[in-house]
Design an enzyme around this catalytic site. Structure first.
Site, mmCIF file in Angstrom:
data_model
loop_
_atom_site.group_PDB
_atom_site.id
_atom_site.type_symbol
_atom_site.label_atom_id
_atom_site.label_comp_id
_atom_site.label_asym_id
_atom_site.label_seq_id
_atom_site.Cartn_x
_atom_site.Cartn_y
_atom_site.Cartn_z
ATOM 1 N N HIS A 29 0.840 -1.202 0.000
ATOM 2 C CA HIS A 29 0.000 0.000 0.000
ATOM 3 C C HIS A 29 0.876 1.253 0.000
ATOM 4 O O HIS A 29 2.105 1.164 0.036
ATOM 5 C CB HIS A 29 -0.976 0.004 1.176
ATOM 6 C CG HIS A 29 -0.346 0.053 2.532
ATOM 7 N ND1 HIS A 29 0.312 -1.013 3.101
ATOM 8 C CD2 HIS A 29 -0.280 1.047 3.464
ATOM 9 C CE1 HIS A 29 0.749 -0.693 4.302
ATOM 10 N NE2 HIS A 29 0.412 0.556 4.538
ATOM 11 N N HIS A 67 1.419 3.921 2.050
ATOM 12 C CA HIS A 67 2.058 4.599 3.176
ATOM 13 C C HIS A 67 3.583 4.503 3.050
ATOM 14 O O HIS A 67 4.127 3.488 2.614
ATOM 15 C CB HIS A 67 1.593 4.005 4.503
ATOM 16 C CG HIS A 67 0.226 4.466 4.895
ATOM 17 N ND1 HIS A 67 -0.601 3.740 5.719
ATOM 18 C CD2 HIS A 67 -0.473 5.586 4.571
ATOM 19 C CE1 HIS A 67 -1.742 4.400 5.892
ATOM 20 N NE2 HIS A 67 -1.679 5.518 5.210
ATOM 21 N N ASP A 104 6.069 4.116 5.011
ATOM 22 C CA ASP A 104 6.836 3.063 5.665
ATOM 23 C C ASP A 104 6.750 1.742 4.901
ATOM 24 O O ASP A 104 7.401 0.757 5.277
ATOM 25 C CB ASP A 104 6.395 2.884 7.121
ATOM 26 C CG ASP A 104 4.910 2.583 7.266
ATOM 27 O OD1 ASP A 104 4.122 3.038 6.426
ATOM 28 O OD2 ASP A 104 4.542 1.892 8.241
ATOM 29 N N HIS A 105 5.977 1.732 3.805
ATOM 30 C CA HIS A 105 5.883 0.544 2.964
ATOM 31 C C HIS A 105 6.334 0.786 1.522
ATOM 32 O O HIS A 105 6.632 -0.174 0.809
ATOM 33 C CB HIS A 105 4.449 0.012 2.962
ATOM 34 C CG HIS A 105 4.031 -0.572 4.276
ATOM 35 N ND1 HIS A 105 4.045 -1.921 4.548
ATOM 36 C CD2 HIS A 105 3.606 0.028 5.419
ATOM 37 C CE1 HIS A 105 3.633 -2.140 5.792
ATOM 38 N NE2 HIS A 105 3.369 -0.961 6.345
ATOM 39 N N HIS A 129 -7.690 -1.216 5.439
ATOM 40 C CA HIS A 129 -6.623 -0.315 5.896
ATOM 41 C C HIS A 129 -6.674 1.031 5.189
ATOM 42 O O HIS A 129 -7.065 2.026 5.784
ATOM 43 C CB HIS A 129 -5.263 -0.976 5.731
ATOM 44 C CG HIS A 129 -4.125 -0.184 6.301
ATOM 45 N ND1 HIS A 129 -4.081 0.216 7.613
ATOM 46 C CD2 HIS A 129 -2.991 0.297 5.717
ATOM 47 C CE1 HIS A 129 -2.984 0.904 7.828
ATOM 48 N NE2 HIS A 129 -2.300 0.971 6.701
ATOM 49 N N ASP A 131 -0.133 -4.092 6.179
ATOM 50 C CA ASP A 131 -1.162 -3.652 7.128
ATOM 51 C C ASP A 131 -2.535 -4.040 6.593
ATOM 52 O O ASP A 131 -2.812 -3.910 5.398
ATOM 53 C CB ASP A 131 -1.102 -2.137 7.313
ATOM 54 C CG ASP A 131 0.205 -1.692 7.955
ATOM 55 O OD1 ASP A 131 0.757 -2.469 8.755
ATOM 56 O OD2 ASP A 131 0.668 -0.583 7.647
ATOM 57 N N GLU A 133 1.163 -8.579 9.456
ATOM 58 C CA GLU A 133 1.345 -7.380 10.263
ATOM 59 C C GLU A 133 0.783 -7.619 11.659
ATOM 60 O O GLU A 133 -0.270 -8.242 11.821
ATOM 61 C CB GLU A 133 0.624 -6.205 9.582
ATOM 62 C CG GLU A 133 0.751 -4.886 10.294
ATOM 63 C CD GLU A 133 -0.430 -4.584 11.198
ATOM 64 O OE1 GLU A 133 -0.275 -3.755 12.105
ATOM 65 O OE2 GLU A 133 -1.502 -5.166 10.990
#
Length: 335
Positions: free
Chosen positions: A67, A69, A71-72, A157, A178, A203
């Site tokens: 996805h 975000h 941090d991904h 999410h 997530d 996750e």
């Protein structure tokens, strides 16, 4: 044949998600995120662990991003354009659409405003990176190689988030990123076929957290917001992840309509409104209630309550509009 798992990030902390899985003789990189707590090389996963010569195409068979975000996905342009990876990259259509918006916003803040651009990619690099991405549909089986297939499943999410099932050489793995098992106002719960993978990587950030009822938290939130604006005050709402702004706006707008309120709501970040264009477009990724009302009205067209976008600096905007009550959503830097 054994399955090998090597976390290059997020192994024991939150951020910089990047997990290398060797399955069926193939090496898959799940997610390619950045860590917000560092400004040097530690911001990105340790790609040097994969190849000291930098020949990543010979080591990694494909990259899968769950996805948008940061941090991904935040290290993806660094990996493809600065480290030289030219292999296949897969993500869903909404993720491919929204990723560049967050990446560019992060680049501007890091390079233009804070001056820590030594390890930072450029705007042309972001565009070049996204041209290498192959978007996938939910439940679509994609044959990456003759002995390697991937399939995406709905993760909830945020818009476009997916869990991935990978099969290679007679072995299989499910990687979730997530996900959310509780539906909200604009996204459904995660859903996956009945599978029997050899390995499940899931996750677990809030795995041991017991939360209060979502309905009770929403009622308390709306009660406090209403009390503030009814008394002539202003409500400033920091939204720490893209997607939450849309959820809160639908929540507030539904309440506004029910209570007959007209206090305006503002976005104090252009990134939210840019991403909202894709929320309007990818309605098929939302809940049944949102899809059912689509022919009459797209719920992401926040018409009720005069929702606007402010381009003024946040403090200046609050001072200039001191004569009226309103709500302001803003995203802190990097999110």
């Amino acid at each position: 044949m054994s399955i090998r798992v090597v976390p290059l990030g997020a192994g024991q902390d939150v951020g910089r998600s990047c997990v290398i899985v060797s399955v069926g003789g193939r090496n898959i990189m799940f997610d390619c995120g950045m860590h917000m707590g560092f400004k040097d090389h530690r911001r990105f996963p340790d790609f040097g662990f994969l190849s000291s010569e930098g020949n990543f195409d010979a080591v990694i068979d494909c990259v899968i991003v769950t996805h948008f975000h940061l941090d991904h996905c935040g290290a993806l342009p660094y990996f493809t354009e600065m480290c030289g990876y030219n292999g296949p990259v897969y993500m869903t259509h909404p993720t491919k659409a929204i990723c560049p918006i967050l990446l560019e916003d992060f680049r501007k803040i890091s390079s233009d405003r804070k001056g820590d651009g030594k390890y930072m990619f450029t705007s042309p690099m972001i565009k070049a990176c996204m041209r290498k991405v192959t978007p996938v549909h939910l439940h679509q089986t994609v044959r990456v190689l003759p002995d390697l297939t991937i399939r995406a499943y709905y993760a909830g999410h945020v818009l476009g988030a997916a869990m991935f099932y990978v099969e290679a050489g007679g072995q299989s793995v499910v990687y979730t990123g997530d996900y959310n098992m509780t539906p909200d106002r604009h996204l459904g719960a995660a859903s996956i076929d009945r599978l029997r993978p050899d390995l499940l990587i899931t996750e677990s950030t809030y795995a041991t957290t017991i939360r209060d009822s979502r309905r009770a938290r929403e009622q308390d939130f709306l009660k406090r917001v209403h009390k503030c604006v009814a008394g002539g005050g202003k409500v400033l709402i920091p939204v720490f992840a893209l997607g939450r702004a849309q959820e809160l706006c639908i929540l507030i707008e539904t309440y506004w309509e029910r209570m007959g309120l007209t206090v305006p709501v503002y976005f104090a970040a252009g990134m939210v409104t840019k991403a909202n264009l894709y929320y309007k477009l990818f309605v098929n990724w939302t809940t049944e209630s949102v899809k059912d009302t689509f022919t009459q009205r797209n719920l992401f067209n926040f018409m009720y309550g005069e929702i606007h976008t402010t381009t003024q600096p946040l403090l200046s905007f609050l001072i200039a509009s001191d004569f009226m009550s309103h709500i302001v959503f803003f995203l802190p830097p990097f999110f």
